[in-house]
Scaffold this motif. Structure first.
Motif, PDB file in Angstrom:
ATOM      1  N   UNK A   1       0.831  -1.212   0.000  1.00  0.00           N
ATOM      2  CA  UNK A   1       0.000   0.000   0.000  1.00  0.00           C
ATOM      3  C   UNK A   1       0.864   1.260   0.000  1.00  0.00           C
ATOM      4  N   UNK A   2       2.160   1.129   0.305  1.00  0.00           N
ATOM      5  CA  UNK A   2       3.092   2.250   0.271  1.00  0.00           C
ATOM      6  C   UNK A   2       3.646   2.502  -1.131  1.00  0.00           C
ATOM      7  N   UNK A   3       3.243   1.697  -2.103  1.00  0.00           N
ATOM      8  CA  UNK A   3       3.797   1.798  -3.451  1.00  0.00           C
ATOM      9  C   UNK A   3       3.629   3.175  -4.096  1.00  0.00           C
ATOM     10  N   UNK A   4       2.496   3.871  -3.953  1.00  0.00           N
ATOM     11  CA  UNK A   4       2.411   5.206  -4.566  1.00  0.00           C
ATOM     12  C   UNK A   4       3.487   6.166  -4.045  1.00  0.00           C
ATOM     13  N   UNK A   5       3.857   6.054  -2.800  1.00  0.00           N
ATOM     14  CA  UNK A   5       4.922   6.893  -2.242  1.00  0.00           C
ATOM     15  C   UNK A   5       6.270   6.458  -2.805  1.00  0.00           C
ATOM     16  N   UNK A   6       6.480   5.158  -2.879  1.00  0.00           N
ATOM     17  CA  UNK A   6       7.727   4.619  -3.423  1.00  0.00           C
ATOM     18  C   UNK A   6       7.869   4.966  -4.902  1.00  0.00           C
ATOM     19  N   UNK A   7       6.755   5.031  -5.617  1.00  0.00           N
ATOM     20  CA  UNK A   7       6.813   5.368  -7.040  1.00  0.00           C
ATOM     21  C   UNK A   7       7.457   6.739  -7.253  1.00  0.00           C
ATOM     22  N   UNK A   8       7.214   7.689  -6.351  1.00  0.00           N
ATOM     23  CA  UNK A   8       7.859   9.007  -6.443  1.00  0.00           C
ATOM     24  C   UNK A   8       9.371   8.870  -6.302  1.00  0.00           C
ATOM     25  N   UNK A   9       9.798   7.985  -5.431  1.00  0.00           N
ATOM     26  CA  UNK A   9      11.233   7.756  -5.244  1.00  0.00           C
ATOM     27  C   UNK A   9      11.843   7.083  -6.466  1.00  0.00           C
ATOM     28  N   UNK A  10      11.182   6.050  -6.985  1.00  0.00           N
ATOM     29  CA  UNK A  10      11.752   5.345  -8.137  1.00  0.00           C
ATOM     30  C   UNK A  10      11.753   6.229  -9.375  1.00  0.00           C
ATOM     31  N   UNK A  11      10.735   7.050  -9.548  1.00  0.00           N
ATOM     32  CA  UNK A  11      10.726   7.982 -10.690  1.00  0.00           C
ATOM     33  C   UNK A  11      11.915   8.938 -10.614  1.00  0.00           C
ATOM     34  N   UNK A  12      12.206   9.424  -9.411  1.00  0.00           N
ATOM     35  CA  UNK A  12      13.329  10.342  -9.220  1.00  0.00           C
ATOM     36  C   UNK A  12      14.657   9.631  -9.464  1.00  0.00           C
TER      37      UNK A  12
ATOM     38  N   UNK B   1      22.372  20.097 -12.311  1.00  0.00           N
ATOM     39  CA  UNK B   1      21.524  20.403 -13.464  1.00  0.00           C
ATOM     40  C   UNK B   1      20.051  20.365 -13.082  1.00  0.00           C
ATOM     41  N   UNK B   2      19.665  19.413 -12.248  1.00  0.00           N
ATOM     42  CA  UNK B   2      18.264  19.335 -11.803  1.00  0.00           C
ATOM     43  C   UNK B   2      17.894  20.578 -11.004  1.00  0.00           C
ATOM     44  N   UNK B   3      18.775  20.986 -10.106  1.00  0.00           N
ATOM     45  CA  UNK B   3      18.503  22.197  -9.308  1.00  0.00           C
ATOM     46  C   UNK B   3      18.353  23.418 -10.216  1.00  0.00           C
ATOM     47  N   UNK B   4      19.218  23.527 -11.208  1.00  0.00           N
ATOM     48  CA  UNK B   4      19.149  24.672 -12.127  1.00  0.00           C
ATOM     49  C   UNK B   4      17.847  24.646 -12.917  1.00  0.00           C
ATOM     50  N   UNK B   5      17.440  23.471 -13.376  1.00  0.00           N
ATOM     51  CA  UNK B   5      16.184  23.326 -14.119  1.00  0.00           C
ATOM     52  C   UNK B   5      14.990  23.668 -13.238  1.00  0.00           C
ATOM     53  N   UNK B   6      15.012  23.203 -11.986  1.00  0.00           N
ATOM     54  CA  UNK B   6      13.930  23.511 -11.043  1.00  0.00           C
ATOM     55  C   UNK B   6      13.844  25.017 -10.786  1.00  0.00           C
ATOM     56  N   UNK B   7      15.002  25.666 -10.644  1.00  0.00           N
ATOM     57  CA  UNK B   7      15.022  27.116 -10.425  1.00  0.00           C
ATOM     58  C   UNK B   7      14.478  27.853 -11.643  1.00  0.00           C
ATOM     59  N   UNK B   8      14.845  27.391 -12.819  1.00  0.00           N
ATOM     60  CA  UNK B   8      14.359  27.997 -14.053  1.00  0.00           C
ATOM     61  C   UNK B   8      12.835  27.904 -14.147  1.00  0.00           C
TER      62      UNK B   8
END
Length: 164
Positions: A12-23, A142-149
């Protein structure tokens, strides 16, 4: 590159884990995902933690709700960094899991992210692994720069809307 071990107390924790695996996928970090319960399968959870370093893991994410003892049980059996994700439940909106995850005794640390904070758990693992991996550190930069942009683009859009 070291792998990230991901354990969840229940599927049942899979939706939370999916955010981690996507990242982790976006950063091209290898991982394994398992369901182990601190209470129902303590031997398997312990065996995973005890062998994690020799199995090539560099950090472990442990997600659980309610009593949320999984991160602590994993941390008690390894010296690898353990990042706990307290998961929201129908009982106390995840506050119970947050307190269970964050209140570890001295000597057995668990880094704890926000309730349902799968993406931040993965990013914290990435930062830990990037200490020894310049290519991964560059991806994080690069991720931080993209997020800031993206934020600055939203600011510009709002400024136009209010004619500032």
């Amino acid at each position: 590159m070291k792998k990230v071990g991901i354990v969840m107390g229940s599927d049942s924790d899979l939706p939370v884990i999916q955010k981690a695996t996507d990242t982790l996928d976006a950063l091209e970090i290898p991982y394994e995902v398992h369901v182990y319960s601190a209470h129902r399968t303590p031997e398997q959870a312990r065996a995973f933690a005890l062998s994690a370093r020799e199995n090539g893991f560099g950090a472990i994410i442990a997600a659980a709700g309610m009593a949320a003892h999984l991160a602590g049980a994993i941390a008690a059996n390894t010296t690898l960094p353990v990042i706990g994700i307290p998961c929201k439940s129908s009982v106390m909106d995840g506050v119970d899991a947050l307190l269970s995850t964050v209140m570890m005794p001295s000597g057995i640390p668990v880094a704890t992210v926000a309730v349902n904070g799968g993406a931040n758990a993965a990013l914290l693992c990435a930062q830990i692994l990037a200490v020894e991996d310049a290519a991964l550190a560059a991806k994080l930069d690069a991720k931080r720069a993209k997020d800031a942009e993206a934020v600055l683009e939203k600011d510009e859009k709002i400024n136009k809307q209010f004619k500032q």
